[in-house]
Scaffold this active site. Structure first.
Site: not given
Lengths: 129, 385, 350
Positions: B83, B333
Site C-alpha cells: 500500500c 483506498h
C-alpha cells in the site's frame, strides 16, 4: 496452495522447528540464513516451546477463503514460553473466552483445505491451557 | 542534488468504477495533472501499483502505462511496496529529478480493485503480510490491525470510542472533498454498531475497496516557473524505512517503527519538527492505524494517539489537521494510488485550493504512506516554494 | 518383555446431547438414553480430523514413554475416516512426531477395529524384533447418516499406543493376543459414499455379539484365564448397552467393565472406541492388574489382547491428561446447526 509450497514448511508447521544462531543465540522462526543481530550464518535447529500466553488477539468474523467453516475464530499473537512470538489461531476458544495473557498450549490442527480436492494443510494452533 | 517541485497534481474519479480499467483510471488522473503544467514532454514515468496482477490480471505496468498515456518510448518503471507503492514511486521520480537524470517526471499511482470478488481481494491484500506465517494461519489485514488495536487498548487504555472518532472525523472531512468515494456523515454510534469485521474493528473502522488513480508531475524547482502554471510546491524531504514483514516479529506490536524511522529521516532532512507541520495526510487504512501513526509522527506522545483525536486537535481547524482529504477511510483506498493521492491533497492545500476543507495558510504538509502492517513506510514533506 | 511403553488419548472439546439430535428428527431421546445408554457424544471442531487427533494422542504416548520419537520404527493409524482416500494419515503423524524417515508406516481400515489392528501389528513387530518401538493409533471422526440411529452415537476421538520390548520401559505387559474374524456384511460404506449403511438388527447377534464373545472366549482359552482373573475388561462400545450385555453373557461384572466404559458420555469413536477405553483403564490400573481388551469391527472381526500392568505404570499416568478428565472437563455443547457446520454437512460454495 500448491503442495510443494506447503511441504517446504512442514518442519515448522508440524514440529515448530526454529533456527537458533550459534553465535549469539537469537532464535528465528522460521529459520533464516542470516542473523540480524550478529550477522552470523551458523544456525542450529531447535523446537519451540509448546506453551505460552496470548500477547494480543482478535476475532476474525470476515474470514479469508477456506476459513468459513471455522468462522468466527480467535486469532492471536502468542508469546511462547521461550519468548518467540507467532501468529496462530486460538482453537476451542469462544470470542468471549480470550483475553490478553490467557495461558495457552500448542495443538496440532487442520489449518485449511484447498477446495474439495486439494491438499489438506495442517499446522500449529493453540488452545486455552 | 537539485531541488524538486511538484507542478501538476490530479486524481481520477474514485469509487466502484465498473466502466473503467487500469488504463482509463490512469489516463484520467494523468491528463488532469498534466493540464496543470505547460510541459510538452515527459522524460520519465514512475508507476505505483501494488498488484495489477492479482487485482486486474495485468502486470508489466511500465509498458502498459507508457503506452496508454501516449508516451511509448519514454522510460518507465513500476514501484511496489504494497500500500506504500504510490509513495515509493514518488520517491523514485523525485530521486531522478533531483539527481539530474531527467527533468520532467510523471508519477502515477493506480489500483483497479473491483475486478475481483471479496475473497480474491482479501487474498491480494494479504500478500502484503507474511503469507506463510500470518495468512496461512487465517490472518487478514483487518485482523492484524485489530490485534494492534487490542494491544494498544490493553497498554494505553485507548478506547473503542476513540477509534470511532477517527472514522467520524475523516468522513466529516470527506464530505468537503468532491473527489472522495464516500460522502456520508457518520456518528460514533453508527461506527460502533456497524458490522463486525475483526474485533474490535467494525466495517466503519476499515477503509474501502476502491478503483482509482492519482498523478503528479515533478520537475527541478528552477524550471517550475517555466513548466508550471500554478505556484509550485516544493519537495522538502522524503524519509523511507522498513520493518519486519510479520507483526509478531516486532518487539512492540503497537509501535510503528518504520513510520518512526521514516519520519525521523524526513524531519531531519527538512530541518523541521512535528510542530512545524501544518497538516498531514496519514495512512488510516484502519482507524487504529491513524492513532498509531500520529504517535509515530510525533503529533502525540506514545500511547496518546487516541486522546489526540478525541481532543479535536486533528480536525480541520485543530492544532494539526490530519486527513483533510477524508483519508483512506472516506476518500477511498485504491492501494497503489493512495500514496500519490496523499501528495495531491498536500499540493492542493499548500496552493490554497482546498475549498471548504482548506487549512489556514499552511506552509508545510506531511504525507505518510504505509505498506502492510507497517513493514514499509514513506514520509514526504512538501512546502510552499 | 513386550508391552505398552506409552499411551495417550485425545477427545475433542465439543459435545452434542442426544436430546438436541432427537429434537431435529422428532424422535424420542429417552429411547436412546435408556435403551442404548447414550447421553451425549463428542464432536470434532472443523479443524480436527483423524490425523490431528492421532498426532495429539501420539504425542502424549511419546511423552509417557519418554523415548526419542526418531526411534519409532513403525507407525500405523487405524481409522475409517482417513482424511485422504489416497495418501497416508500415518506419514503426517510420523512427521509431526519427528519419527521420519526410518519408519514403516501404513493406514489400516477395518471399520471399528482398525485401531486395535494397528496395535496388533505394532506389538507383533516389536515382539518379532523387527523394530525397537512401534506405534498403533486408533482414531475416527465417525460418520453416521443424518437421521439414522448411528447419528446419536457416531463420535470422535483417538488413542495411541507405543510398544517396546525394554523391560524397564514397559507399563503394561502384553501377555497374549487373539483374532476372530468372519465375512459378515453388517455395516459398510462403499467407495465415494459419504455415510455408512448397516444391516439394522443384523448388526447385533450375528455381528457384534458373536464376534465379541467368541474372541473373548478364544482369548481367555488361549491365555488360560477366566473372567474372574481380570481386574478390567474393555469391549468395543458402539452404545452403552452392548458392552454391558456382552459382559453379562461372558460372566464379567459391570465393575470390571465400568472403568473403560466411556460410551454414554463419549459416543462411539469407532476405531478409537476400545483403544480409548483402554487408556481410561491404564489411567487407573495398578501394578499386576490384568486387563482384557476385545475390539469389534464390522465386516466383521474382533481382536483380543491381555495386558498386565507393571509397577512403572503409576509413574507415567500423570505425565499427560487423563482420559476421564478430557471426557468430563472443559466441555462445550453445540447445537445441531453448529454440529452440521462443524461436520461439513452444509452444502457450501467452494
Amino acid at each position: 496452495m500448491q503442495p510443494q509450497r506447503y511441504w517446504r514448511e512442514i518442519p515448522q508447521r508440524y514440529r515448530l522447528e526454529a533456527g537458533r544462531c550459534r553465535r549469539c543465540g537469537k532464535v528465528f522462526m522460521p529459520p533464516r540464513g542470516l542473523c540480524d543481530s550478529c550477522r552470523s550464518t551458523e544456525f542450529e535447529t531447535i523446537r519451540l516451546a509448546d506453551r505460552g500466553k496470548v500477547h494480543t488477539y482478535t476475532v476474525i468474523r470476515v474470514p479469508p477463503a477456506g476459513f468459513a467453516a471455522q468462522s468466527p475464530y480467535v486469532l492471536a499473537v502468542v508469546e511462547l514460553d521461550d519468548g518467540v512470538r507467532l501468529t496462530m489461531q486460538v482453537a476451542d476458544c469462544g470470542p468471549d473466552e480470550v483475553r490478553v495473557g490467557l495461558p495457552v498450549r500448542v495443538e496440532f490442527r487442520k489449518i485449511n483445505e484447498v477446495g474439495k480436492s486439494g491438499v489438506i494443510c495442517y499446522g500449529y494452533k493453540v488452545v486455552p491451557a | 542534488m537539485r531541488e524538486v517541485a511538484v507542478i501538476g497534481a490530479g486524481m481520477s474519479r474514485w469509487g466502484e468504477l465498473w466502466h473503467q480499467d487500469l488504463r482509463d483510471l490512469s489516463c484520467e488522473a494523468v491528463l488532469k495533472a498534466l493540464a496543470e503544467t505547460k510541459a510538452d514532454r515527459v522524460d520519465s514515468i514512475h508507476v505505483g501499483c501494488m498488484t495489477g496482477g492479482l487485482f486486474a490480471g495485468q502486470e508489466h505496468l511500465a509498458s502498459v502505462m507508457a503506452d496508454c498515456l501516449g508516451f511509448a518510448g519514454v522510460p518507465a518503471s513500476r514501484s511496489e511496496s504494497a500500500c506504500a507503492s504510490g509513495g515509493v514511486a514518488f520517491k523514485a521520480a523525485y530521486a531522478e529529478v533531483a539527481a539530474g537524470l531527467c527533468d520532467v517526471a510523471l508519477v502515477v499511482g493506480v489500483e483497479k480493485m473491483t475486478d475481483v470478488g471479496g475473497d480474491e481481494a482479501t487474498y491480494a491484500l494479504g500478500t502484503a503480510a507474511d503469507q506463510e506465517y500470518e495468512c496461512y494461519n487465517g490472518a487478514t489485514f483487518p485482523g492484524l490491525y485489530a490485534m494492534m488495536a487490542v494491544r494498544h487498548m490493553h497498554e494505553f487504555g485507548t478506547t473503542r470510542r476513540q477509534l470511532s472518532q477517527v472514522a467520524v472525523k475523516n468522513h466529516s472531512n470527506g464530505l468537503l472533498n468532491p473527489e472522495a468515494q464516500y460522502h456520508a456523515k457518520i456518528t460514533a454510534e453508527e461506527v460502533e454498531s456497524s458490522a463486525h469485521v475483526a474485533d474490535p474493528l467494525r466495517l466503519l473502522d476499515c477503509s474501502p475497496i476502491t478503483d482509482g488513480a492519482a498523478a503528479l508531475v515533478l520537475c527541478p524547482l528552477d524550471m517550475a516557473k517555466k513548466l508550471g502554471k500554478k505556484a509550485p510546491v516544493k519537495v522538502l524531504a522524503i524519509g523511507h524505512a522498513t520493518d519486519t514483514i510479520a507483526l509478531h516479529s516486532r518487539k512492540d506490536v503497537c509501535r510503528l517503527a518504520a513510520v518512526e524511522k521514516a519520519a525521523e529521516r524526513a524531519y531531519k532532512a527538512a530541518s523541521l519538527k512535528p510542530e512545524d507541520i501544518d497538516l498531514a495526510e496519514v495512512h488510516d487504512c484502519f482507524t487504529i492505524a491513524e492513532i498509531m501513526v500520529t504517535e509515530a509522527l510525533g503529533f502525540a506522545r506514545r500511547g496518546e494517539g487516541g486522546k489526540l483525536v478525541a481532543s479535536g486537535a486533528t480536525a480541520i481547524g485543530g492544532k494539526i489537521p490530519v486527513n483533510t482529504s477524508g483519508g483512506l477511510k472516506s476518500k477511498g483506498h485504491p492501494v497503489g494510488a493512495t500514496g500519490v493521492a496523499q501528495l495531491v491533497e498536500l499540493a492542493v492545500q499548500l496552493r490554497g485550493e482546498a475549498g471548504g476543507r482548506q487549512v489556514k495558510k499552511p506552509s508545510a504538509g506531511l504525507a505518510q504512506n504505509m505498506g502492510g502492517t507497517g513493514g514499509s513506510s514513506i514520509v514526504s514533506i512538501l512546502g510552499v516554494a | 518383555m513386550v508391552g505398552i511403553i506409552g499411551y495417550g488419548a485425545y477427545i475433542p472439546r465439543n459435545r452434542i446431547k442426544v436430546e438436541e439430535i432427537a429434537k431435529v428428527w422428532g424422535t424420542d431421546a429417552q429411547s436412546y438414553k435408556k435403551g442404548l445408554m447414550l447421553e451425549e457424544k463428542s464432536v470434532p471442531a472443523p479443524d480436527q480430523d483423524t490425523i490431528t487427533m492421532s498426532v495429539e494422542a501420539a504425542r502424549k504416548a511419546v511423552r509417557r514413554a519418554g523415548i526419542d520419537p526418531a526411534d519409532i520404527g513403525a507407525l500405523y493409524v487405524g481409522s475409517e475416516s482417513h482424511p485422504y482416500a489416497v495418501k497416508p494419515s500415518g506419514t503426517v503423524v510420523a512427521e509431526a512426531l519427528g519419527s521420519t524417515p526410518e519408519c514403516h508406516t501404513s493406514d489400516f481400515e477395518f471399520a471399528c477395529k482398525a485401531g486395535t489392528e494397528a496395535m496388533f501389528v505394532a506389538s507383533q513387530l516389536v515382539k518379532a524384533g523387527s523394530v525397537r518401538y512401534a506405534m498403533g493409533v486408533g482414531a475416527d471422526t465417525s460418520q453416521g447418516a443424518p437421521g439414522d440411529a448411528l447419528e446419536y452415537s457416531a463420535a470422535s476421538g483417538a488413542a495411541a499406543y507405543l510398544f517396546g520390548a525394554e523391560k524397564e520401559k514397559v507399563v503394561a505387559e502384553l501377555i497374549d493376543t487373539y483374532a476372530y474374524m468372519t465375512d459378515t456384511p453388517d455395516f459398510w460404506r462403499r467407495e465415494h459414499m459419504f455415510y455408512p449403511r448397516h444391516g439394522g438388527r443384523f448388526t447385533g447377534e450375528q455381528a457384534y455379539f458373536r464376534h465379541i464373545t467368541s474372541a473373548a472366549k478364544g482369548m481367555m482359552a488361549k491365555a488360560k484365564m477366566k473372567p474372574a482373573d481380570f481386574d478390567y475388561v474393555v469391549f468395543h462400545q458402539p452404545n452403552g448397552k452392548f458392552p454391558l450385555r456382552a459382559g453379562k453373557m461372558l460372566g464379567f461384572t459391570d465393575k470390571q467393565i465400568g472403568t473403560g466404559w466411556l460410551v454414554n458420555k463419549l459416543g462411539n469413536t469407532y476405531s478409537g472406541a476400545s483403544p480409548l477405553g483402554l487408556t481410561a483403564v491404564l489411567d487407573e490400573a495398578g501394578a499386576g492388574d490384568l486387563i482384557l481388551v476385545v475390539s469389534f469391527g464390522s465386516g466383521a472381526g474382533s481382536d483380543g489382547f491381555v495386558f498386565r500392568a507393571t509397577k512403572r505404570l503409576k509413574s507415567v499416568q500423570g505425565l499427560a491428561e487423563h482420559t476421564r478428565d478430557m471426557l468430563d472437563r472443559n466441555k462445550r455443547y453445540v447445537d445441531y446447526g453448529t454440529y452440521l457446520k462443524y461436520r461439513k454437512m452444509i452444502i457450501m460454495n467452494e
